[in-house]
Write an enzyme that holds these catalytic residues in place. Sequence first.
Site, PDB file in Angstrom:
ATOM      1  N   CYS A   1      -4.906   8.441   9.780  1.00 39.81           N
ATOM      2  CA  CYS A   1      -4.982   7.803  11.098  1.00 39.81           C
ATOM      3  C   CYS A   1      -4.738   8.840  12.196  1.00 39.81           C
ATOM      4  O   CYS A   1      -3.920   9.733  12.041  1.00 39.81           O
ATOM      5  CB  CYS A   1      -3.912   6.725  11.235  1.00 39.81           C
ATOM      6  SG  CYS A   1      -4.302   5.182  10.417  1.00 39.81           S
TER       7      CYS A   1
ATOM      8  N   LYS B   1       0.839  -1.211   0.000  1.00 37.17           N
ATOM      9  CA  LYS B   1       0.000   0.000   0.000  1.00 37.17           C
ATOM     10  C   LYS B   1       0.867   1.250   0.000  1.00 37.17           C
ATOM     11  O   LYS B   1       0.620   2.181  -0.759  1.00 37.17           O
ATOM     12  CB  LYS B   1      -0.894   0.007   1.249  1.00 37.17           C
ATOM     13  CG  LYS B   1      -1.604   1.339   1.475  1.00 37.17           C
ATOM     14  CD  LYS B   1      -2.441   1.344   2.725  1.00 37.17           C
ATOM     15  CE  LYS B   1      -1.726   1.763   3.974  1.00 37.17           C
ATOM     16  NZ  LYS B   1      -1.519   3.217   4.121  1.00 37.17           N
ATOM     17  N   ASN B   2       1.888   1.265   0.854  1.00 36.95           N
ATOM     18  CA  ASN B   2       2.678   2.489   1.012  1.00 36.95           C
ATOM     19  C   ASN B   2       3.605   2.762  -0.165  1.00 36.95           C
ATOM     20  O   ASN B   2       4.219   3.823  -0.231  1.00 36.95           O
ATOM     21  CB  ASN B   2       3.488   2.439   2.313  1.00 36.95           C
ATOM     22  CG  ASN B   2       2.611   2.673   3.527  1.00 36.95           C
ATOM     23  OD1 ASN B   2       1.420   2.940   3.389  1.00 36.95           O
ATOM     24  ND2 ASN B   2       3.196   2.573   4.710  1.00 36.95           N
TER      25      ASN B   2
ATOM     26  N   ARG C   1       1.063  14.806  13.271  1.00 32.59           N
ATOM     27  CA  ARG C   1       1.480  14.670  11.871  1.00 32.59           C
ATOM     28  C   ARG C   1       1.442  15.974  11.081  1.00 32.59           C
ATOM     29  O   ARG C   1       0.615  16.165  10.185  1.00 32.59           O
ATOM     30  CB  ARG C   1       0.633  13.593  11.176  1.00 32.59           C
ATOM     31  CG  ARG C   1       0.703  12.279  11.889  1.00 32.59           C
ATOM     32  CD  ARG C   1      -0.060  11.207  11.159  1.00 32.59           C
ATOM     33  NE  ARG C   1       0.812  10.287  10.468  1.00 32.59           N
ATOM     34  CZ  ARG C   1       0.403   9.291   9.713  1.00 32.59           C
ATOM     35  NH1 ARG C   1      -0.848   9.077   9.495  1.00 32.59           N
ATOM     36  NH2 ARG C   1       1.272   8.489   9.137  1.00 32.59           N
TER      37      ARG C   1
ATOM     38  N   ASP D   1       5.097   0.791  11.797  1.00 27.95           N
ATOM     39  CA  ASP D   1       3.866   0.151  11.329  1.00 27.95           C
ATOM     40  C   ASP D   1       3.744  -1.316  11.753  1.00 27.95           C
ATOM     41  O   ASP D   1       2.736  -1.959  11.471  1.00 27.95           O
ATOM     42  CB  ASP D   1       3.777   0.241   9.789  1.00 27.95           C
ATOM     43  CG  ASP D   1       3.421   1.635   9.318  1.00 27.95           C
ATOM     44  OD1 ASP D   1       3.094   2.490  10.162  1.00 27.95           O
ATOM     45  OD2 ASP D   1       3.469   1.878   8.093  1.00 27.95           O
TER      46      ASP D   1
ATOM     47  N   ARG E   1      -8.490  -0.465   5.042  1.00 26.37           N
ATOM     48  CA  ARG E   1      -7.627   0.538   4.428  1.00 26.37           C
ATOM     49  C   ARG E   1      -6.289  -0.071   4.022  1.00 26.37           C
ATOM     50  O   ARG E   1      -5.651   0.421   3.081  1.00 26.37           O
ATOM     51  CB  ARG E   1      -7.366   1.681   5.413  1.00 26.37           C
ATOM     52  CG  ARG E   1      -8.563   2.582   5.649  1.00 26.37           C
ATOM     53  CD  ARG E   1      -8.152   3.790   6.448  1.00 26.37           C
ATOM     54  NE  ARG E   1      -6.905   4.316   5.946  1.00 26.37           N
ATOM     55  CZ  ARG E   1      -5.971   4.913   6.686  1.00 26.37           C
ATOM     56  NH1 ARG E   1      -6.162   5.078   7.974  1.00 26.37           N
ATOM     57  NH2 ARG E   1      -4.865   5.349   6.154  1.00 26.37           N
TER      58      ARG E   1
HETATM   59  C1  UD1 Z   1       4.504   6.940   6.136  1.00 20.83           C
HETATM   60  C2  UD1 Z   1       3.636   5.722   6.032  1.00 20.83           C
HETATM   61  C3  UD1 Z   1       3.154   5.288   7.410  1.00 20.83           C
HETATM   62  C4  UD1 Z   1       4.351   5.108   8.344  1.00 20.83           C
HETATM   63  C5  UD1 Z   1       5.245   6.334   8.331  1.00 20.83           C
HETATM   64  C6  UD1 Z   1       6.530   6.134   9.129  1.00 20.83           C
HETATM   65  C7  UD1 Z   1       2.589   5.873   3.874  1.00 20.83           C
HETATM   66  C8  UD1 Z   1       1.341   6.068   3.082  1.00 20.83           C
HETATM   67  N1  UD1 Z   1       2.492   6.003   5.180  1.00 20.83           N
HETATM   68  O1  UD1 Z   1       3.704   7.975   6.679  1.00 20.83           O
HETATM   69  O2  UD1 Z   1       2.430   4.065   7.268  1.00 20.83           O
HETATM   70  O3  UD1 Z   1       3.868   4.878   9.645  1.00 20.83           O
HETATM   71  O4  UD1 Z   1       5.619   6.672   6.991  1.00 20.83           O
HETATM   72  O5  UD1 Z   1       7.235   5.040   8.637  1.00 20.83           O
HETATM   73  O6  UD1 Z   1       3.639   5.592   3.321  1.00 20.83           O
HETATM   74  N2  UD1 Z   1       6.630  14.841  10.327  1.00 20.83           N
HETATM   75  C9  UD1 Z   1       6.808  16.165  10.668  1.00 20.83           C
HETATM   76  N3  UD1 Z   1       6.619  17.113   9.689  1.00 20.83           N
HETATM   77  C10 UD1 Z   1       6.282  16.791   8.421  1.00 20.83           C
HETATM   78  C11 UD1 Z   1       6.134  15.422   8.075  1.00 20.83           C
HETATM   79  C12 UD1 Z   1       6.325  14.483   9.060  1.00 20.83           C
HETATM   80  O7  UD1 Z   1       7.104  16.492  11.822  1.00 20.83           O
HETATM   81  O8  UD1 Z   1       6.127  17.692   7.589  1.00 20.83           O
HETATM   82  C13 UD1 Z   1       6.826  13.816  11.364  1.00 20.83           C
HETATM   83  C14 UD1 Z   1       5.591  12.979  11.625  1.00 20.83           C
HETATM   84  O9  UD1 Z   1       4.694  13.630  12.503  1.00 20.83           O
HETATM   85  C15 UD1 Z   1       6.203  11.745  12.244  1.00 20.83           C
HETATM   86  C16 UD1 Z   1       7.534  11.604  11.496  1.00 20.83           C
HETATM   87  O10 UD1 Z   1       7.780  12.873  10.917  1.00 20.83           O
HETATM   88  O11 UD1 Z   1       6.463  11.957  13.606  1.00 20.83           O
HETATM   89  C17 UD1 Z   1       7.546  10.561  10.406  1.00 20.83           C
HETATM   90  O12 UD1 Z   1       6.426  10.758   9.577  1.00 20.83           O
HETATM   91  P1  UD1 Z   1       6.456  10.415   8.021  1.00 20.83           P
HETATM   92  O13 UD1 Z   1       7.624   9.555   7.730  1.00 20.83           O
HETATM   93  O14 UD1 Z   1       6.297  11.684   7.255  1.00 20.83           O
HETATM   94  O15 UD1 Z   1       5.124   9.558   7.869  1.00 20.83           O
HETATM   95  P2  UD1 Z   1       4.187   9.477   6.613  1.00 20.83           P
HETATM   96  O16 UD1 Z   1       4.964   9.696   5.380  1.00 20.83           O
HETATM   97  O17 UD1 Z   1       2.964  10.294   6.844  1.00 20.83           O
END
Ligand code: UD1
Length: 430
Positions: A126, A22-23, A131, A317, A409
Amino acid sequence: MDRIRIVGGNELHGVIPISGAKNAALPLMIASLLTDDTLTLENVPHLADVEQLIRILGNHGADISVNGRRERQGESYARTIHFTSRNIVSTTAPYELVSKMRASFWVIGPLLAREGKARVSLPGGCAIGTRPVDLFIDGLTALGANIEIDGGYVNATVPAGGLVGGRYVFPKVSVGATHVLMMAATLANGTTVLGNAAREPEVVDLAKCLNAMGAKITGQGTNTITVEGVPSLSGARHRVLPDRIETGTYAMAVAMAGGDVILEDTDASLLETALEAIRRTGAEISETNSGIRIVRSGAGIKPVDIVTDPFPGFPTDLQAQFMGLMTKSSGVSHITETIFENRFMHVQELARLGAKISLSGQTAKVEGVSRLKGAPVMATDLRASVSLVIAGLAAEGETMVSRVYHLDRGFERLEEKLTRCGAHVERVSD
Ligand code: UD1
């Protein structure tokens, strides 16, 4: 609303086909907006999040045709999907669509790179922590975008001449922000260097697909990614890599319930750290020609401590599922979450099954119990919900998991895959 009913106690024996990730599928689908040509993706899982993103891409003008043919009779449900965005008809991603899934925010990268503007609602998804989107904004600004937030929307524009290559070092590793900056940089003028980039296999898969479309990306899989901008991208055909989270989930299900299962169409190298943790609990794991074999017979489950980390660390995850497994270990284990705050919502639901877990900050202390007892429980997020299924497989009697739309999902035909291995799992529609 559907619920999943599990009667625990059966071992798992058989073969489980692993779906496309999915990711990986989500950013790959979004990458189709970068070209007016057709991007064909194979091995796309049939999941609620994929369907939602199909709606979102359609709103931007993508023509999407799905080939529902099963790849292997009776065994795999993967689909091949063709995406063609000849013209972008809207550069706005509205709240009604984006609020359902955080990854849909990522359309901001291709829209900005191709059309020079994007108006994208702040994301949902979620409920695991706050985030934020600061890294996306800072990173795109470093490529020359002008960004403001107004009324719940991120409004981004690019001065005449388009995005310009730049250097951006992520202050924190972010999978999504790495995807978006990599996509945006493919069409920028000049070279972009991304430091402290995410190294997740899904980032590598996206880079591979973008390169097949004509991009010039190097360094994917390391923490420095270099993107040399090109004037345009073409179509391509790409196969979505196997889902390492689904792979780890079923491996933990076998470690929990006992049995002997082959996880097919997957690759151990995608989740070495998690497999090593499962091995230390007492399960035997070996590689086969087409995937992984996992066996746990007789011996109990040993306690193992884990700390989540960006790849190649233990994936956040899989944290909830590992906690599910640890509820029946023969001792005390500590599980520390470092990626997301508030990612322990499964703790109180696991407790309803008899688990003994106490929380202190970002660490959960799990005291293994000799028996869990089935109970009604509620899914709170995607990965948390499947930890309840894992615990339910080893609980005495009936566990009824409500709010299974969270499971839908991210897990394709979960009940069917487990039932074929002898588990007593069924979907109950009210
Ligand atoms: C992706 C995955 C999710 C997984 C996560 C971490 C998908 C669709 N989802 O989510 O399943 O749990 O990676 O492996 O691929 N953050 C900030 N600022 C930002 C962006 C992120 O502070 O602008 C923080 C987030 O709050 C979190 C950390 O960075 O604490 C990691 O998040 P991120 O790697 O961005 O997660 P996703 O890409 O949303």
